[in-house]
Design an enzyme around this catalytic site. Structure first.
Site, PDB file in Angstrom:
ATOM      1  N   GLU A  43       0.830  -1.206   0.000  1.00  0.00           N
ATOM      2  CA  GLU A  43       0.000   0.000   0.000  1.00  0.00           C
ATOM      3  C   GLU A  43       0.869   1.262   0.000  1.00  0.00           C
ATOM      4  O   GLU A  43       1.832   1.377   0.766  1.00  0.00           O
ATOM      5  CB  GLU A  43      -0.906  -0.015   1.238  1.00  0.00           C
ATOM      6  CG  GLU A  43      -1.838   1.179   1.353  1.00  0.00           C
ATOM      7  CD  GLU A  43      -2.629   1.175   2.656  1.00  0.00           C
ATOM      8  OE1 GLU A  43      -3.648   1.877   2.721  1.00  0.00           O
ATOM      9  OE2 GLU A  43      -2.217   0.484   3.618  1.00  0.00           O
ATOM     10  N   LYS A 116     -10.502   2.792  -1.631  1.00  0.00           N
ATOM     11  CA  LYS A 116     -10.592   2.110  -0.339  1.00  0.00           C
ATOM     12  C   LYS A 116     -11.897   2.459   0.384  1.00  0.00           C
ATOM     13  O   LYS A 116     -12.211   3.626   0.600  1.00  0.00           O
ATOM     14  CB  LYS A 116      -9.377   2.493   0.508  1.00  0.00           C
ATOM     15  CG  LYS A 116      -9.231   1.759   1.821  1.00  0.00           C
ATOM     16  CD  LYS A 116      -7.902   2.144   2.454  1.00  0.00           C
ATOM     17  CE  LYS A 116      -7.638   1.442   3.764  1.00  0.00           C
ATOM     18  NZ  LYS A 116      -6.300   1.780   4.308  1.00  0.00           N
ATOM     19  N   CYS A 153      -5.745  -2.761   2.602  1.00  0.00           N
ATOM     20  CA  CYS A 153      -5.390  -2.719   4.019  1.00  0.00           C
ATOM     21  C   CYS A 153      -6.599  -2.894   4.949  1.00  0.00           C
ATOM     22  O   CYS A 153      -7.075  -3.998   5.120  1.00  0.00           O
ATOM     23  CB  CYS A 153      -4.597  -1.466   4.323  1.00  0.00           C
ATOM     24  SG  CYS A 153      -3.597  -1.605   5.844  1.00  0.00           S
TER      25      CYS A 153
END
Length: 290
Positions: A43, A116, A153
């Site tokens: 990431e 995200k 993540c």
């Protein structure tokens, strides 16, 4: 038979963007030389993990998705090596900012973008200061290496995200990550094994490979520091870890899977056939009023 080789790489990052990019490209080339068809980078690898701190200066790191310099460079690398590259980047879109990922196919075509969905906020991981919650929905792309679902993540802690991508046709799930120590005032915790087990559960519940790439090294922020614990891994369809890296070293792991065989396995287990969506309404609410 569709045999696909997945790779995950991990490395440390500094404020020398050119060096970070050189290191990333070098590891992707090495993974391709080992036969990898898909290479997952960590990431926000273009810089250190700036979300340790709240600083308006870091918004200047963001770039638009269209004609993004990092995505353009990695697309050329993907085309040259004939590998699929999911690329994490900091996106600016008008007045909004996103933690985003570009999916690049093996011919260098940028297939699309994921933003995200789940944004963490806690000591050392102050992402809500920077990132708007993603509005792209979960994404699955048909690539030369198969149908790939990617999230980022904190998304990996949510089984709903993994199942959503599986229901959308994903044949493997990939998660670029930046996770490590918890700085004060958080209580001392080593989340590595919990982090891994959560994603191993996604692999087992959906009978498909899960690939996670984390960074390593100590990164000093303005008021704290994080020690990223690496431990990138690839889990097989029963949740077993089939390849892993350690906590400190930079490197590459690969694992091969027959995606056609896994398609048959998912059908035979009945975990999708026997689902009861009519009973899952609570998943669409924040609480139960009953």
């Amino acid at each position: 038979m569709r045999s696909v080789s997945f790779a995950a790489v991990q490395f440390s990052c500094t404020w020398d963007r050119d060096e970070n990019l050189r290191k990333a490209k070098e590891l992707v080339r090495a993974a391709a030389a080992q036969g990898a068809n898909v290479v997952l980078l960590q990431e926000l690898f273009e810089t250190p993990y700036f979300c340790q701190d709240q600083s308006a200066d870091f918004f200047a790191l963001a770039r638009p998705f269209v004609d993004n310099p990092l995505v353009r460079e990695m697309a050329e690398l993907a085309r040259t090596l004939a590998v699929v590259l999911p690329v994490s980047f900091f996106e600016r879109a008008g007045t909004a900012y996103f933690n985003a990922l570009a999916m690049i196919d093996a011919d260098g075509t940028v297939l699309g973008r994921y933003r995200k969905a789940h944004i963490p906020d806690g000591p050392g991981y102050q992402e809500k200061y920077y990132f708007t919650p993603g509005d792209s929905g979960f994404r699955v792309w048909q690539t030369r290496a198969g149908a790939l679902g990617c999230a980022i993540c904190w998304d990996q802690w949510f089984p709903e995200a993994a199942r959503a991508m599986a229901l959308m046709g994903a044949e493997a799930l990939l998660y670029p990550t930046a996770i490590g120590s918890e700085p004060p005032p958080a209580f001392p915790i080593d989340s590595r094994d919990h982090w891994r087990r959560t994603m191993q559960g996604h692999a087992a519940a959906n009978l498909m490979p899960v690939i996670a790439a984390n960074r390593v090294g100590v990164e000093k922020g303005l008021h704290s520091e994080l020690t990223f614990y690496g431990s990138s891994f690839i889990a097989g369809p029963a949740g077993e870890i089939v390849a892993e890296l350690d906590r400190e070293d930079e490197g590459i792991i690969t694992a091969h899977f027959d995606l056609d065989l896994l398609t048959k396995m998912r059908a035979s287990w009945g975990v999708f056939r026997d689902r009861r969506p009519d009973l899952y309404g609570i998943l669409t609410r924040h609480h139960d009023d009953a």
